[in-house]
Design a protein around this motif. Structure first.
Motif, mmCIF file in Angstrom:
data_model
loop_
_atom_site.group_PDB
_atom_site.id
_atom_site.type_symbol
_atom_site.label_atom_id
_atom_site.label_comp_id
_atom_site.label_asym_id
_atom_site.label_seq_id
_atom_site.Cartn_x
_atom_site.Cartn_y
_atom_site.Cartn_z
ATOM 1 N N UNK C 211 0.839 -1.205 0.000
ATOM 2 C CA UNK C 211 0.000 0.000 0.000
ATOM 3 C C UNK C 211 0.870 1.249 0.000
ATOM 4 N N UNK C 212 2.002 1.165 0.711
ATOM 5 C CA UNK C 212 2.921 2.298 0.777
ATOM 6 C C UNK C 212 3.480 2.640 -0.595
ATOM 7 N N UNK C 213 3.797 1.613 -1.383
ATOM 8 C CA UNK C 213 4.324 1.855 -2.729
ATOM 9 C C UNK C 213 3.252 2.548 -3.571
ATOM 10 N N UNK C 214 2.019 2.052 -3.470
ATOM 11 C CA UNK C 214 0.916 2.635 -4.238
ATOM 12 C C UNK C 214 0.702 4.100 -3.839
ATOM 13 N N UNK C 215 0.570 4.336 -2.537
ATOM 14 C CA UNK C 215 0.326 5.729 -2.127
ATOM 15 C C UNK C 215 1.575 6.571 -2.363
ATOM 16 N N UNK C 216 2.761 5.945 -2.282
ATOM 17 C CA UNK C 216 3.999 6.664 -2.575
ATOM 18 C C UNK C 216 4.006 7.182 -3.997
ATOM 19 N N UNK C 217 3.537 6.339 -4.929
ATOM 20 C CA UNK C 217 3.487 6.759 -6.328
ATOM 21 C C UNK C 217 2.488 7.910 -6.490
ATOM 22 N N UNK C 218 1.334 7.781 -5.835
ATOM 23 C CA UNK C 218 0.338 8.865 -5.914
ATOM 24 C C UNK C 218 0.919 10.171 -5.376
ATOM 25 N N UNK C 219 1.566 10.052 -4.195
ATOM 26 C CA UNK C 219 2.140 11.255 -3.591
ATOM 27 C C UNK C 219 3.222 11.878 -4.461
ATOM 28 N N UNK C 220 4.062 11.010 -5.056
ATOM 29 C CA UNK C 220 5.161 11.530 -5.861
ATOM 30 C C UNK C 220 4.627 12.300 -7.067
ATOM 31 N N UNK C 221 3.558 11.770 -7.688
ATOM 32 C CA UNK C 221 2.988 12.446 -8.853
ATOM 33 C C UNK C 221 2.426 13.804 -8.443
ATOM 34 N N UNK C 222 1.753 13.801 -7.322
ATOM 35 C CA UNK C 222 1.124 15.038 -6.859
ATOM 36 C C UNK C 222 2.175 16.075 -6.435
ATOM 37 N N UNK C 223 3.137 15.622 -5.634
ATOM 38 C CA UNK C 223 4.120 16.537 -5.066
ATOM 39 C C UNK C 223 4.987 17.174 -6.143
ATOM 40 N N UNK C 224 5.368 16.358 -7.145
ATOM 41 C CA UNK C 224 6.259 16.888 -8.176
ATOM 42 C C UNK C 224 5.517 17.337 -9.419
ATOM 43 N N UNK C 225 4.186 17.276 -9.319
ATOM 44 C CA UNK C 225 3.381 17.723 -10.445
ATOM 45 C C UNK C 225 3.777 17.011 -11.737
ATOM 46 N N UNK C 226 3.920 15.703 -11.657
ATOM 47 C CA UNK C 226 4.365 14.935 -12.816
ATOM 48 C C UNK C 226 3.191 14.698 -13.753
ATOM 49 N N UNK C 227 3.499 14.658 -15.037
ATOM 50 C CA UNK C 227 2.462 14.435 -16.035
ATOM 51 C C UNK C 227 2.248 12.929 -16.196
ATOM 52 N N UNK C 228 1.709 12.338 -15.148
ATOM 53 C CA UNK C 228 1.543 10.883 -15.145
ATOM 54 C C UNK C 228 0.176 10.550 -14.602
ATOM 55 N N UNK C 229 -0.284 9.339 -14.927
ATOM 56 C CA UNK C 229 -1.568 8.913 -14.406
ATOM 57 C C UNK C 229 -1.506 7.432 -14.063
#
Lengths: 312, 342, 443
Positions: C211-229
């Motif tokens: 779960x940490x990896x999943x939420x980590x990916x979500x957080x990373x996209x949000x925090x760095x404003x990455x163009x990913x989905x």
């Protein structure tokens, strides 16, 4: 969800079903003759993986050729367990048999961990890179071999039980132990043979499974074994057809059914937003729960299982 | 008459020993921890034994252990109860937390679920029952994980202790912890004694006789006019209740609750304890838990890591083959050996 | 009913067992806390030495032994002028919270350890760290990846020091790499519009770690404003052996890249089944704990070109000042235990050195003083590259910051296995990242 994927997922379900069936039929043979459920059956599967691995490594043999050797060795181990463990407690009560096998689980798992360590191991199949294509999808050859060998073993077993004197004697013993004894059948010998045969089937399942490319460690046996118990309970204790049907049922329930449920849930959560359902629940990790749910439902409707006979 | 007198005297001596253990010896928290878990498992094993006494062997009793723990912890959390009463022990204020009462909520909830599971099991015996109970533990585990908002999912829940030490002159955290452990040991010991007493009473009552009749032959019991369904459900409810209380006590002592409480290990342990101690007796689970814990933790403290599990497996197998009635039957065996010798 | 004789026998047996029991647990004579006059430092190693996670647990214990023996061979730790030897004590948590509490309580109150190092599996650590907090014993956590451990509020966490990257850290490094290196190559080859999002498929284990990896990916996209989905996220049972169904579902979501939240015994069957069985011509990412010889053996040729995030690995080591120390650690470990140390082993090895350094700085075994020194620690990076080249614990949540690098697996015909090459960041890289010919983007 497109149809191709669903077909493919159904094949994954059948594959899982094959392993369950091989384990469950072994359990059923033992149960039929001895009226004993060996909870440590999964540990036999695990031992067979280690045997296959070491023989393959040591002699550098084609792993598929090692299968008969492992099967033979495990049949011997099975006979040993029957002689030393189960025979002394036969007839002292059903709970004792459950508890003896719990003891065996502790013993075998940790002895293997002690001797060979707990790291995961793999065997590379000679057909690792071969697959058969089915339209746009493909199926690795190893899996077709698993399905093929399972079917051959099932047919051979039927022939053995129906056509040979020994097989008939075994069936007679499962139907009525006392009567079989009166008819001059050596029931203790039948116990030994059924346990050996059951272990051999578990060994075949273990060897096939590890050659197909999974990682194994000393703890791998418990998960499929517990599923195999569910299979024989759902199918009805002692019933071979029941075990085959229930094995396939669980294999399919754990794969295509869960995928459909998953898709349905997401769809519902996204369309009926007012229900405020959490859309990110993933049902794919619910395999154990769905198996046991089926088990419970079947037993509520038919307490003796699908093909079981009333009473003992 | 004489026999029951000896029995009472003996029970009394064991109780005195249990109460004086923390005082007589220079005890540390590690030993108390083992004793506390031992008391919890004595309760748990006795409860499991009670169900088995009625002919229903469960392989998924950890479900009730966990349900009791979760419902007690959640009750304490949502009601946000404060301390129940304060007592002064040697200059420090010991606050008995209200968690000591919420454990009963845990027990009740477990009992309600127990009755429900019992209802699905009334027509089942032996392996069928074993697999269904095992399955319920798996399902309840999954459901607990998915109800993240309430149960915290994998993160689990922090729990309140049974007692807390406030307003104390003691600054050394070691001594303070030791004091909490000591008081909690007594609290849990009292609970354990109470549970054993109740189970002893139940087994000696009409209910106990009905359980025995059902276990020996359900059909005959029915013919004799025993309402087997009712008694089987009573068995499930009582067993689940005591298991739930044990789980709640354990987790309030620990201070943190995670879904690992539903582990297969936790389901199998009472079985090991009861088998080795002696099934269908009141003292069996107590002796079994005691001896196996001693061997288990003893071997471990000698640095035997895998060996201790191998040895436990061997003990289990050897007990079943050579001592089918468990450790409690050793004295009888020795006596008969003496008799035949003299 | 049993006779009087039996009862007496039973009572005697009981007494014998009580004595045996005390003998087992009452080995140390000193009780209570406080500084005890001793000439050795006791470090408790908290790790799962039995059960399903014991491979990693034993690695941690072996790495710690290596560190302690090295320090002792050099005379020990200088504590206010007295040279003290380090003594390690095993605490087997068995990946079970109750056993964890038992083990840590024993380490603290019976073995009287001065400091704890280790802690594996977040669930177990949540429970056993309660004991450490209550007794105010410093705990250097080197094996649990959940950031909650030092952020929880129900207990005093000021004695906990997290020397192990969190799942948030891994995901951030990995996705930044994908954004900077992988994405341009894909978009160039397939002529995709630059504003198109990178589509990620996640398969994660049903545990705190997954779960940490999943939420980590979500957080990373949000925090760095990455163009990913994240187009699909599917959970699998911990320790699963068959991933085909999960992977088929992921494949249907048509992602560009697969990010599994999987550990060693899961990652290699997952990649193998994804590439071979399901026929995914997609790139697989991998979490740092899989940078282990067993992974390369297990995954075989199917791992070719897949991406591995790492901070310490058996084969590729970044050319930094830490290089020599890291190689020495690996060689020494291999010479002594016959295997490569894992990542958890590396951080536990450092953990023992960190503990020794903090005690030396404090000049006393007093736990509060050691805690303060850990808080203020500024130690040069050791065998793993750290941010700023120093091991120090952040002021807010007492976490050390690791430097990550990304590797790509390349098939090595002569070894019959893949080997990693470092492809990112720019100043460490040994080779350029290559987009394989068979790669197919999602849509």
């Amino acid at each position: 969800m497109d149809l191709g994927s669903l077909v493919q997922i159904t094949i994954w379900g059948l594959l899982a079903g094959c392993i369950y069936i091989l384990l469950a039929i072994g359990l059923n043979l033992i149960f039929g003759v001895m009226k004993v459920v060996n909870f440590a059956h999964g540990e036999l599967l695990m031992l067979s993986m280690y045997f296959t691995f070491f023989i393959h490594e040591f002699f550098d043999l084609n792993p598929y050729l090692v299968i008969p050797i492992s099967v033979f060795l495990m049949a011997f181990v099975g006979i040993l367990i029957e002689r030393l463990g189960f025979r002394p407690i036969m007839g002292t009560g059903k709970l004792n048999e459950i508890f003896l096998s719990l003891g065996l689980i502790y013993l075998l798992q940790n002895a293997v961990a002690l001797i060979w360590g707990t790291g995961s191991r793999t065997i590379r199949s000679p057909f690792e890179f071969d697959s058969i294509s089915l339209g746009s999808r493909q199926i690795p050859l190893d899996y077709l071999i698993i399905i093929g060998i399972t079917m051959v073993l099932l047919v051979l077993l039927q022939v053995f039980l129906k056509k040979t004197t020994l097989g008939r004697a075994m069936r007679a013993t499962s139907q009525n132990r006392e009567a079989a004894m009166l008819m001059g059948i050596n029931v203790e010998r039948m116990d030994m043979i059924s346990f050996g045969l059951g272990s051999a089937l578990a060994a075949a399942a273990g060897a096939l499974w590890c050659i197909s490319g999974i990682n194994f460690n000393p703890y791998i046996g418990s998960a499929p074994a517990i599923k195999a118990f569910a299979v024989i309970i759902i199918g009805g204790l002692g019933s071979i057809q029941g075990a085959i049907l229930a094995g396939l049922l669980l294999g399919l329930a754990e794969n295509p059914l869960l995928v459909l449920l998953n898709a349905l849930w997401t769809e519902t959560a996204n369309t009926l937003t007012f229900l405020n359902l959490p859309a990110d629940i993933s049902f794919l990790s619910w395999q154990n729960s769905v198996s046991f749910l089926i088990l419970i439902i079947v037993l509520i409707l038919r307490p003796q299982g699908l093909f079981g006979e009333r009473g003992e | 008459m004489k026999m029951s007198l000896i029995r009472s005297v003996l029970a009394f001596l064991v109780v005195v020993a249990a109460f004086s253990l923390p005082l007589v010896l220079r005890i540390n928290s590690a030993m108390l921890e083992i004793l506390i878990i031992m008391c919890v498992f004595i309760m748990y094993s006795s409860a499991w034994n009670l169900l088995t006494y009625s002919g229903q062997g469960s392989l998924g009793h950890a479900a009730f252990l966990g349900l009791g723990a979760y419902s007690s912890v959640l009750t304490a959390k949502f009601l946000n109860l404060s301390g129940l009463w304060a007592i002064n022990v040697g200059g420090s204020l010991v606050l008995i937390q209200s968690t000591i009462l919420t454990v009963f909520v845990g027990g009740l909830f477990a009992a309600v679920v127990g009755v429900f599971i019992g209802l699905t099991c009334v027509r089942l015996r032996e392996w069928f029952l074993a697999m269904v109970t095992f399955g319920f533990a798996v399902i309840i585990h999954t459901v607990t994980l998915e109800l993240k908002e309430i149960t915290g999912g994998h993160d689990g829940l922090p729990t309140k202790h049974l007692v807390s030490i406030t307003d104390s002159q003691i600054t050394d955290p070691f001594v303070k912890t030791l004091m909490r452990y000591q008081i909690e040991y007594y609290v849990i010991l009292v609970f354990a004694l109470f549970v054993i007493y109740v189970i002893d009473r139940v087994l000696k009552s009409k209910v106990g006789l009905a359980f025995e009749a059902i276990r020996e032959n359900e059909l005959e019991a029915k013919v004799m006019g025993i309402n087997t369904v009712k008694y089987k459900l009573i068995g499930f409810a009582l067993s689940a209740f005591f298991t739930g209380v044990a789980g709640a006590l354990m987790i309030h002592h620990t201070g943190y609750l995670t879904p690992e409480i539903y582990s297969v290990e936790n389901s199998f342990r009472p079985i090991i304890y009861c088998i080795s101690g002696g099934l269908f007796t009141v003292e069996g689970p107590i002796i079994g838990t005691f001896i196996i814990t001693v061997i288990w933790d003893g071997l471990k403290s000698f640095g035997l890591v895998y060996e201790h599990l191998v040895i436990i497996g061997l003990i289990l197998i050897l007990t079943i083959i050579f001592l089918p009635r468990g450790f409690v039957s050793i004295p009888g065996k020795i006596r008969s050996r003496f008799r035949s010798g003299s | 009913m049993l006779s009087k004789l039996d009862r007496r026998f039973f009572l005697t047996a009981l007494c014998v067992f009580v004595l045996f029991f005390l003998g087992c647990t009452q080995q140390s004579t000193d009780t209570g806390g406080g500084a005890v006059e001793r000439n050795e430092i006791k470090i408790g190693i908290v790790a799962p030495l039995t059960g399903g996670m014991s491979t990693t647990g034993n690695d941690m214990w072996q790495a710690a032994t290596l560190a302690a023996d090295e320090i002792n061979a050099q005379g020990g730790v200088n504590v206010n002028g007295v040279m003290m030897q380090i003594k390690l004590v095993k605490g087997d948590v068995q990946s079970d919270p109750q056993e964890g509490v038992k083990a840590v309580t024993k380490l603290i109150t019976e073995d009287n350890v001065d400091i704890l190092v280790g802690g594996f599996s977040s669930g177990t650590t949540y429970a056993d760290s309660v004991v450490a907090s209550e007794n105010k014993v410093p705990f250097i956590i080197t094996g649990a990846s959940s950031s909650v451990i030092t952020r929880r509020t129900d207990i005093d966490t000021s004695y906990f020091f997290h020397h192990c990257p969190t799942t948030d850290d891994y995901a951030e490094a990995t996705l930044l790499f994908v954004d900077a290196v992988v994405k341009p190559l894909i978009y160039q080859r397939f002529n995709l519009p630059s504003n198109r999002k990178i589509l990620i498929g996640i398969a994660y284990e049903d545990s705190k770690f997954g779960e940490g990896v999943y939420s980590g990916a979500q957080n990373a996209i949000e925090r760095n404003n990455l163009n990913m989905e994240i187009v699909a996220a599917e959970k699998f049972k911990t320790g699963e052996t068959a991933y085909q169904t999960v992977l088929t579902v992921l494949k249907d979501a048509k992602p560009d890249i697969i990010y599994p939240g999987a550990v060693l015994n899961e990652q290699s069957p997952l990649v193998l089944q994804g590439r071979r069985d399901v026929g995914m011509n997609s790139l697989f990412l991998s979490i740092e704990c899989n940078d282990d010889p067993d992974y390369y053996t297990g995954v075989g040729k199917w791992g070719d070109y897949s991406i591995q995030e790492s901070r310490f690995g058996p084969y590729a080591v970044p050319d930094r000042p830490v290089y020599k120390a890291a190689m020495k650690f690996k060689d020494d470990f291999k010479a002594r235990f016959g295997s490569f140390p894992s990542m958890m082993g590396a951080s536990t090895y450092e953990g023992v050195y960190i503990a020794a350094q903090a005690i030396e700085n404090a000049g006393t075994l007093d736990k509060a003083a050691v805690r303060d020194e850990l808080d203020a620690l500024e130690m040069p990076e050791f065998i793993e590259a750290m941010e700023g080249g120093v091991i120090s614990f952040s002021d807010d949540y007492r976490e050390s910051k690791f430097l990550f690098y990304m590797e790509q697996l390349r098939w090595n015909e002569s070894l019959g296995e893949t080997r990693p090459v470092i492809v990112w960041p720019a100043h460490l890289k040994e080779a350029d990242f290559v987009l394989p010919d068979w790669y197919e983007p999602g849509q």
